[in-house]
Motif scaffolding. Structure first.
Motif, short mmCIF file in Angstrom:
data_model
loop_
_atom_site.label_atom_id
_atom_site.label_comp_id
_atom_site.label_asym_id
_atom_site.label_seq_id
_atom_site.Cartn_x
_atom_site.Cartn_y
_atom_site.Cartn_z
N PHE A 209 3.64 11.26 6.26
CA PHE A 209 4.21 9.95 6.54
C PHE A 209 3.70 9.38 7.87
N ALA A 210 3.96 8.10 8.05
CA ALA A 210 3.47 7.41 9.24
C ALA A 210 4.05 8.02 10.51
N LYS B 242 0.83 -1.22 0.00
CA LYS B 242 0.00 0.00 0.00
C LYS B 242 0.86 1.26 0.00
N THR B 243 1.81 1.29 0.92
CA THR B 243 2.69 2.45 1.01
C THR B 243 3.47 2.65 -0.29
N THR B 244 3.93 1.53 -0.84
CA THR B 244 4.68 1.61 -2.10
C THR B 244 3.81 2.25 -3.19
N ASP C 254 -0.01 8.34 4.63
CA ASP C 254 0.45 6.99 4.89
C ASP C 254 0.35 6.69 6.39
N GLU C 255 -0.70 6.01 6.80
CA GLU C 255 -0.96 5.73 8.21
C GLU C 255 -0.68 6.95 9.08
N VAL D 46 -3.75 5.52 3.55
CA VAL D 46 -3.53 4.15 4.00
C VAL D 46 -3.88 4.19 5.48
N ARG E 170 3.67 5.92 -2.70
CA ARG E 170 4.94 6.59 -3.03
C ARG E 170 5.25 6.56 -4.51
#
Lengths: 286, 256
Positions: free
Chosen positions: B96-97, B48-50, B177-178, B207, B53
């Motif tokens: 970002f997370a 998911k993160t990929t 992302d989270e 995400v 990005r």
């Protein structure tokens, strides 16, 4: 049960004792060296010694030209070595991919660090003094010292840059920063204390070296200050070597006095490096 | 399965991605609508993160990767030759997370992007600071210490600062992302609340850090499992009436 434990305890005590002894062995020489030089040399230190030119075949007067010479050489070394050293480190840490070329560069740096300093002196003589015709000069000496210092500056700077977490570069990029903008605005400021420490450690070594300046810049006896980068100059390490081995009847106090000045100069740079490092470490935010 | 919609903001077509020879994403195709919250959810390590990005080309920074397929923003291939990558990342912001304030003050953090984009006008910059911090629901808490260190903020505040920092560039798309993985429930609530506000103006892809969060905030949701897009449905139907057995198992908590 008890006897086993107490035997272990004794063994442990002996082990600790050996370790402490090993640590003390490191401290003792430095105390002896510094102590001896201070005790023997402090009597020579006065205003004239620090600010006058040498007289009577260097047996009297001061060591001012040598102090100035060493400072000039250190500045010259810094001017030449910092841009290339830090630039090279930025390239290796931030841009270079792992290819045969960068591996070759790294191998060269490691090997450069291991070359004896007298070889640098001969190299400087060949390249700067003779081939490029800078003559025996501050320019040639500084460049020789700079090349010798480069490996230290490059490897410590690269280490400092790599210690900055990748995420900072990612954040900068995600906000529309180019790779260079991220390095310039986020990475470099955080790596700066490490870089400065490395630079000072490198310069410290350069300032105390004798062999590289032997053939490239140092004057045996030159009772005046240099006028341009193409002049020769006296320098403290070489001066110390000369008055300790080449001049008969040299008062012992002058020798120790000179050593003391050199030591003080080098150690004070070391203190500056430590202060800078701890100052930035307290300011750091991660 | 819904993968194509009219006038998508972002269109992802047959995207496969490998890192060091290992497949991270396999033939993913989906459209992301404008002015809505779309969630990519699924077990950790599923890509998911990929996928996030890849949209703003942050994975360009990683060596040893291989991508095929096409990703377009407003119909323009973001991987086309001659694309201005910093410009793309200004249009597609990311949070970002782990909140990571840049060294410096709160104000400097918010203005990092606009300054690099060349904004010099003082009153404009001041306006950006106020607007971005308001949108990220942080203004009231930091208005008196804009010139204090960003690192002194709490974790939840730092994450909202990171959101404000992205919003300062007025992006069209916001990738999250989270964004609440490190936050307490109250801060999480605040961030989720601000998402509702933000989606009026931005296209948001999130995400989420749990299925529950996905169900709370998502207008549309895609289930991604081990590099495969399993199911993508408009609205919240995927949480109530999943079509795929694997989605159902995950949503009902049978694995994951």
């Amino acid at each position: 049960m008890i006897s086993v434990n107490s035997r272990r305890y004794v063994v442990q005590r002996i082990g600790f004792g050996v370790l402490i002894l090993a640590a003390l062995l490191v401290v003792l020489p430095i105390l002896f060296v510094v102590g001896a030089i201070v005790v023997e040399g402090i009597g020579a230190i006065n205003w004239e010694f620090l600010t006058a030119i040498p007289r009577d075949g260097m047996k009297a007067g001061g060591i001012f030209p040598a102090i100035v010479g060493t400072l000039l050489l250190t500045v010259g070394t810094a001017l030449a070595a910092i841009p290339f050293g830090v630039g090279g480190a930025i390239y290796l840490s931030e841009y270079a991919r792992d290819t045969w070329l960068t591996r070759a560069i790294r191998l060269a740096i490691v090997n450069l660090a291991g070359i004896p300093s007298v070889v640098y002196g001969l190299f400087g003589l060949g390249l700067f003094v003779l081939f490029l015709q800078f003559g025996t000069s501050i320019l040639a000496g500084s460049l020789t010292l700079a090349i010798m210092t480069l490996p230290i500056i490059i490897s410590t700077s690269e280490e400092a840059l790599r210690a900055v977490p990748t995420e900072f570069r990612t954040v900068s990029a995600s906000l529309g920063g180019t790779r260079w903008q991220g390095i310039r605005n986020v990475v470099l400021p955080q790596a700066l204390p490490g870089i400065i420490t490395g630079v000072i450690l490198g310069l410290l070594r350069a300032g105390g070296e004798t062999a590289p300046i032997l053939f490239t810049v140092a004057a045996f006896y030159l009772p005046r200050l240099p006028q341009s980068p193409f002049d020769q100059t006296m320098a403290l390490p070489y001066h110390l070597y000369v008055i300790s081995t080449q001049v008969p009847g040299m008062p012992i106090q002058v020798q120790y006095g000179t050593a003391l000045v050199l030591l003080a100069l080098v150690l004070s740079l070391n203190v500056v490096a430590t202060v800078i490092r701890s100052y930035f470490r307290r300011k750091r935010q991660w | 399965m819904l993968t194509e919609i009219a006038n998508p903001k972002i269109r992802i077509e047959h995207v496969s991605y490998a890192y060091d020879g290992e497949m991270v994403l396999r033939d993913v195709t989906l459209d992301v609508p404008a002015n809505a919250v779309t969630a990519f959810f699924g077990p950790a390590g599923g890509g998911k993160t990929t996928l996030l990005r890849l949209i703003n080309r942050l994975n360009d920074l990683v060596d040893g990767t291989q991508m095929t397929g096409r990703i377009s923003l407003d119909g323009q291939d973001v991987y086309a030759l001659g694309v201005n990558i910093p410009q793309l990342r200004r249009r597609v912001g990311m949070v970002f997370a782990l909140p990571l304030p840049l060294p410096g003050t709160i104000r400097e953090n918010v203005l990092y992007g606009p300054r690099l984009a060349g904004e010099r006008d003082r009153s404009r910059l001041e306006e950006i600071v106020v607007r971005s911090l308001r949108q990220a629901a942080l203004w009231d808490e930091v208005r008196d210490r804009l010139d204090g260190p960003a690192s002194a903020l709490s974790g939840g505040q730092q994450q909202r600062l990171c959101i404000a920092r992205s919003l300062a560039l007025e992006p069209e798309v916001l990738l999250l992302d989270e964004p609440t993985s490190g936050l307490d429930p109250i801060s999480t609530g605040k961030v989720e609340e601000s998402l509702l506000e933000l989606k009026q103006h931005y296209t948001i892809i999130i995400v989420p850090h749990s299925v529950q969060q996905a169900a709370r905030v998502a207008d549309h949701a895609a289930f991604i499992l081990m590099g495969d897009l399993i199911e993508y449905q408009p609205g919240k139907k995927i949480f109530t009436t999943p079509r795929d057995k694997r989605t159902e198992d995950y949503v009902t908590g049978r694995f994951g």
